[in-house]
Design a protein around this motif. Sequence first.
Motif, PDB file in Angstrom:
ATOM      1  N   ALA A  38     -14.958 -27.008  -7.693  1.00 15.38           N
ATOM      2  CA  ALA A  38     -15.923 -26.048  -7.139  1.00 15.38           C
ATOM      3  C   ALA A  38     -15.427 -24.611  -7.277  1.00 15.38           C
ATOM      4  CB  ALA A  38     -16.188 -26.377  -5.671  1.00 15.38           C
ATOM      5  N   ASN A  39     -14.156 -24.367  -6.936  1.00 15.03           N
ATOM      6  CA  ASN A  39     -13.611 -23.004  -7.019  1.00 15.03           C
ATOM      7  C   ASN A  39     -13.452 -22.538  -8.460  1.00 15.03           C
ATOM      8  OD1 ASN A  39     -12.651 -21.756  -4.255  1.00 15.03           O
ATOM      9  ND2 ASN A  39     -12.297 -23.951  -4.100  1.00 15.03           N
ATOM     10  N   LEU A  40     -13.028 -23.423  -9.343  1.00 14.33           N
ATOM     11  CA  LEU A  40     -12.827 -23.050 -10.741  1.00 14.33           C
ATOM     12  C   LEU A  40     -14.152 -22.754 -11.442  1.00 14.33           C
ATOM     13  CD1 LEU A  40     -10.080 -25.700 -11.493  1.00 14.33           C
ATOM     14  CD2 LEU A  40      -9.726 -23.224 -11.461  1.00 14.33           C
ATOM     15  N   LYS A  41     -15.171 -23.561 -11.152  1.00 17.33           N
ATOM     16  CA  LYS A  41     -16.491 -23.311 -11.757  1.00 17.33           C
ATOM     17  C   LYS A  41     -17.068 -21.989 -11.275  1.00 17.33           C
ATOM     18  CE  LYS A  41     -19.443 -26.739 -12.201  1.00 17.33           C
ATOM     19  NZ  LYS A  41     -20.245 -27.943 -11.860  1.00 17.33           N
ATOM     20  N   LYS A  42     -16.858 -21.689 -10.007  1.00 20.80           N
ATOM     21  CA  LYS A  42     -17.348 -20.416  -9.468  1.00 20.80           C
ATOM     22  C   LYS A  42     -16.625 -19.245 -10.123  1.00 20.80           C
ATOM     23  CE  LYS A  42     -18.492 -18.205  -5.066  1.00 20.80           C
ATOM     24  NZ  LYS A  42     -18.418 -18.313  -3.589  1.00 20.80           N
ATOM     25  N   ALA A  43     -15.301 -19.395 -10.332  1.00 22.45           N
ATOM     26  CA  ALA A  43     -14.523 -18.328 -10.978  1.00 22.45           C
ATOM     27  C   ALA A  43     -15.025 -18.078 -12.399  1.00 22.45           C
ATOM     28  CB  ALA A  43     -13.044 -18.708 -11.003  1.00 22.45           C
ATOM     29  N   ILE A  44     -15.292 -19.138 -13.142  1.00 21.92           N
ATOM     30  CA  ILE A  44     -15.722 -19.004 -14.534  1.00 21.92           C
ATOM     31  C   ILE A  44     -17.053 -18.261 -14.632  1.00 21.92           C
ATOM     32  CG2 ILE A  44     -16.642 -20.353 -16.478  1.00 21.92           C
ATOM     33  CD1 ILE A  44     -14.270 -22.300 -15.986  1.00 21.92           C
ATOM     34  N   THR A  45     -17.963 -18.528 -13.692  1.00 19.04           N
ATOM     35  CA  THR A  45     -19.268 -17.851 -13.745  1.00 19.04           C
ATOM     36  C   THR A  45     -19.142 -16.357 -13.451  1.00 19.04           C
ATOM     37  OG1 THR A  45     -19.731 -18.324 -11.405  1.00 19.04           O
ATOM     38  CG2 THR A  45     -20.494 -19.941 -13.037  1.00 19.04           C
ATOM     39  N   LEU A  46     -18.067 -15.948 -12.743  1.00 16.49           N
ATOM     40  CA  LEU A  46     -17.907 -14.548 -12.349  1.00 16.49           C
ATOM     41  C   LEU A  46     -16.984 -13.748 -13.279  1.00 16.49           C
ATOM     42  CD1 LEU A  46     -17.505 -14.989  -8.477  1.00 16.49           C
ATOM     43  CD2 LEU A  46     -19.510 -14.122  -9.682  1.00 16.49           C
ATOM     44  N   PHE A  47     -16.232 -14.428 -14.153  1.00 19.58           N
ATOM     45  CA  PHE A  47     -15.268 -13.732 -15.002  1.00 19.58           C
ATOM     46  C   PHE A  47     -15.950 -12.741 -15.935  1.00 19.58           C
ATOM     47  CE2 PHE A  47     -11.605 -16.762 -14.514  1.00 19.58           C
ATOM     48  CZ  PHE A  47     -10.659 -15.784 -14.263  1.00 19.58           C
ATOM     49  N   PRO A  48     -15.470 -11.495 -15.993  1.00 16.80           N
ATOM     50  CA  PRO A  48     -15.945 -10.560 -17.024  1.00 16.80           C
ATOM     51  C   PRO A  48     -15.575 -11.092 -18.408  1.00 16.80           C
ATOM     52  CG  PRO A  48     -14.684  -9.409 -15.315  1.00 16.80           C
ATOM     53  CD  PRO A  48     -14.476 -10.869 -15.103  1.00 16.80           C
ATOM     54  N   ARG A  49     -16.381 -10.810 -19.416  1.00 16.49           N
ATOM     55  CA  ARG A  49     -16.177 -11.349 -20.761  1.00 16.49           C
ATOM     56  C   ARG A  49     -14.846 -10.895 -21.361  1.00 16.49           C
ATOM     57  NH1 ARG A  49     -18.741 -15.626 -22.178  1.00 16.49           N
ATOM     58  NH2 ARG A  49     -18.405 -15.071 -24.356  1.00 16.49           N
ATOM     59  N   ASN A  50     -14.382  -9.690 -20.965  1.00 17.29           N
ATOM     60  CA  ASN A  50     -13.171  -9.164 -21.593  1.00 17.29           C
ATOM     61  C   ASN A  50     -11.885  -9.725 -20.981  1.00 17.29           C
ATOM     62  OD1 ASN A  50     -13.547  -7.808 -19.171  1.00 17.29           O
ATOM     63  ND2 ASN A  50     -12.687  -5.883 -19.914  1.00 17.29           N
ATOM     64  N   HIS A  51     -11.999 -10.560 -19.958  1.00 15.64           N
ATOM     65  CA  HIS A  51     -10.812 -11.164 -19.346  1.00 15.64           C
ATOM     66  C   HIS A  51     -10.470 -12.468 -20.061  1.00 15.64           C
ATOM     67  CE1 HIS A  51     -10.144  -9.010 -15.291  1.00 15.64           C
ATOM     68  NE2 HIS A  51     -10.689  -8.187 -16.158  1.00 15.64           N
ATOM     69  N   THR A  52     -10.101 -12.335 -21.326  1.00 19.68           N
ATOM     70  CA  THR A  52      -9.938 -13.526 -22.160  1.00 19.68           C
ATOM     71  C   THR A  52      -8.829 -14.445 -21.660  1.00 19.68           C
ATOM     72  OG1 THR A  52      -8.571 -12.192 -23.636  1.00 19.68           O
ATOM     73  CG2 THR A  52     -10.873 -12.470 -24.249  1.00 19.68           C
ATOM     74  N   ARG A  53      -7.668 -13.882 -21.335  1.00 16.81           N
ATOM     75  CA  ARG A  53      -6.537 -14.728 -20.942  1.00 16.81           C
ATOM     76  C   ARG A  53      -6.848 -15.522 -19.667  1.00 16.81           C
ATOM     77  NH1 ARG A  53      -1.170 -14.540 -22.203  1.00 16.81           N
ATOM     78  NH2 ARG A  53      -1.421 -12.516 -23.228  1.00 16.81           N
ATOM     79  N   ASN A  54      -7.337 -14.842 -18.636  1.00 13.53           N
ATOM     80  CA  ASN A  54      -7.607 -15.522 -17.367  1.00 13.53           C
ATOM     81  C   ASN A  54      -8.759 -16.515 -17.492  1.00 13.53           C
ATOM     82  OD1 ASN A  54      -5.552 -14.067 -16.279  1.00 13.53           O
ATOM     83  ND2 ASN A  54      -6.799 -12.742 -14.998  1.00 13.53           N
ATOM     84  N   ARG A  55      -9.793 -16.156 -18.273  1.00 14.45           N
ATOM     85  CA  ARG A  55     -10.907 -17.092 -18.483  1.00 14.45           C
ATOM     86  C   ARG A  55     -10.415 -18.351 -19.191  1.00 14.45           C
ATOM     87  NH1 ARG A  55     -14.441 -15.078 -22.182  1.00 14.45           N
ATOM     88  NH2 ARG A  55     -15.861 -16.816 -21.851  1.00 14.45           N
ATOM     89  N   ALA A  56      -9.638 -18.160 -20.248  1.00 10.26           N
ATOM     90  CA  ALA A  56      -9.125 -19.307 -21.000  1.00 10.26           C
ATOM     91  C   ALA A  56      -8.238 -20.179 -20.124  1.00 10.26           C
ATOM     92  CB  ALA A  56      -8.358 -18.828 -22.228  1.00 10.26           C
ATOM     93  N   ASN A  57      -7.379 -19.550 -19.325  1.00 14.12           N
ATOM     94  CA  ASN A  57      -6.484 -20.301 -18.449  1.00 14.12           C
ATOM     95  C   ASN A  57      -7.267 -21.087 -17.398  1.00 14.12           C
ATOM     96  OD1 ASN A  57      -3.684 -20.870 -17.621  1.00 14.12           O
ATOM     97  ND2 ASN A  57      -4.256 -19.798 -15.754  1.00 14.12           N
ATOM     98  N   THR A  58      -8.353 -20.489 -16.899  1.00 13.02           N
ATOM     99  CA  THR A  58      -9.176 -21.187 -15.896  1.00 13.02           C
ATOM    100  C   THR A  58      -9.884 -22.387 -16.508  1.00 13.02           C
ATOM    101  OG1 THR A  58      -9.462 -19.129 -14.666  1.00 13.02           O
ATOM    102  CG2 THR A  58     -11.008 -20.888 -14.175  1.00 13.02           C
ATOM    103  N   TYR A  59     -10.331 -22.264 -17.764  1.00 12.52           N
ATOM    104  CA  TYR A  59     -10.914 -23.417 -18.458  1.00 12.52           C
ATOM    105  C   TYR A  59      -9.888 -24.549 -18.599  1.00 12.52           C
ATOM    106  CZ  TYR A  59     -15.442 -21.442 -19.871  1.00 12.52           C
ATOM    107  OH  TYR A  59     -16.726 -20.940 -19.877  1.00 12.52           O
TER     108      TYR A  59
END
Length: 313
Positions: free
Chosen positions: A142-163
Amino acid sequence: TGLARCYFLQAQIHWQFGNHTQAEHNIKQVVAFDAPLRYRGQVLSLYGQIAKLRCEYDRAEKLVREALQVYEARKDSGNQTQSWIDLSILKTLLGDYTNALVFSRQALSLSLKIDDQNRTVDALSQMGWTYLQADSLPQAVANLKKAITLFPRNHTRNRANTYIILGEAYLKQRRLQQARKNFLHAEEIAHSGNLKIIQVESRIGQGWVALAENHAGHAQALFTSALDLAQRIHEENLAAQSLYGISVAQKQTGNREDALQTLERALAIGETLRTSLRDDSVRVSYFSARQDWFDDAILLASELQQPKRAFHY
C-alpha cells in the motif's frame, strides 16, 4: 566560504554518481574552509551516509542525530525530514522496525506539513521498505504503490528503487506477474538513467520470479547477466547474490555438483565481506542474513556424499 561551497557541490556530485571515496575527500575540504559552519548539518549527514555504507550503523546514527539537532536549531524543516528518513533506514537495517516506523511517520508528517512532495514520497517509500522487512506485506504494498503514484518523473533513482522494493513485496506474496512487472519497470528506468546497481537488482529479482515459476534455465540466464554487470561495476555483494541465484537454479535442474561449486564462490565473497566489517554486531547480522547459504551448502554436500565438505560448512 566560497571554496567551502565549491567543495560541497563537488561532494554532492560525486555522491550522486557513487564516487563515495572522492565525496569523502571533498567533505574534508569543506570542513577545512567552512569557518562559519554553514555546512555543518550537511557534513554530518554525509559522514553518516558514509558510515552507513561501511556498516558502522551505531556511528551513522550518532552522526545523523547530530545533524538533526543542527537542522532543528536552524528551523530547516526539509533537512529535518531527510534526517528522520535516514534514521528510519538505519533502524530498519538494525532490525528495530518499531522505531523505524516511528521515524518514517515523523518524516511523513513533517513533509506533508511543509508541502515537500519529494520527501513525502521518500518517506512513503521508506515506510514500505520497513514493512517489507517486517513481513507486513499488505502495508508494504500500500505504501509503495502510493509512493510510486506521487513520484516526480525526474526522480529516476528513487522511482526505480521503489519499483524494486514493490517487486520484492509481490514476490513474497507469490504474486509473480506483478513482481516481474515491477522489476521490469525498475530496469527500464535504470537503463535510461544509467543506474547500473538497480539494473543488477532488477535482474536478480526477475531471476527469483523465474525460479518461482520453475523456469530454471531462464532464471540462470538472468542471474548470469546480473553477475556479469555486478562484476563490471565492482559490486561484490550483488555478485555474491547473483552467484547464489545461479546455484539455486543449478540445483533446480539437478546439477548438484555445479550448484555447490557456484555456492562456494558466493560464500567465499560473502565471508570476505563479512570479515571486512568493523562492528561485531553487524558481522553477526550479516551472517544471519546469509545463514541459508550455509544450510544449502551443508545439504548439497550431504546429498553428494561428501561429509568433509558438509562438516566444513
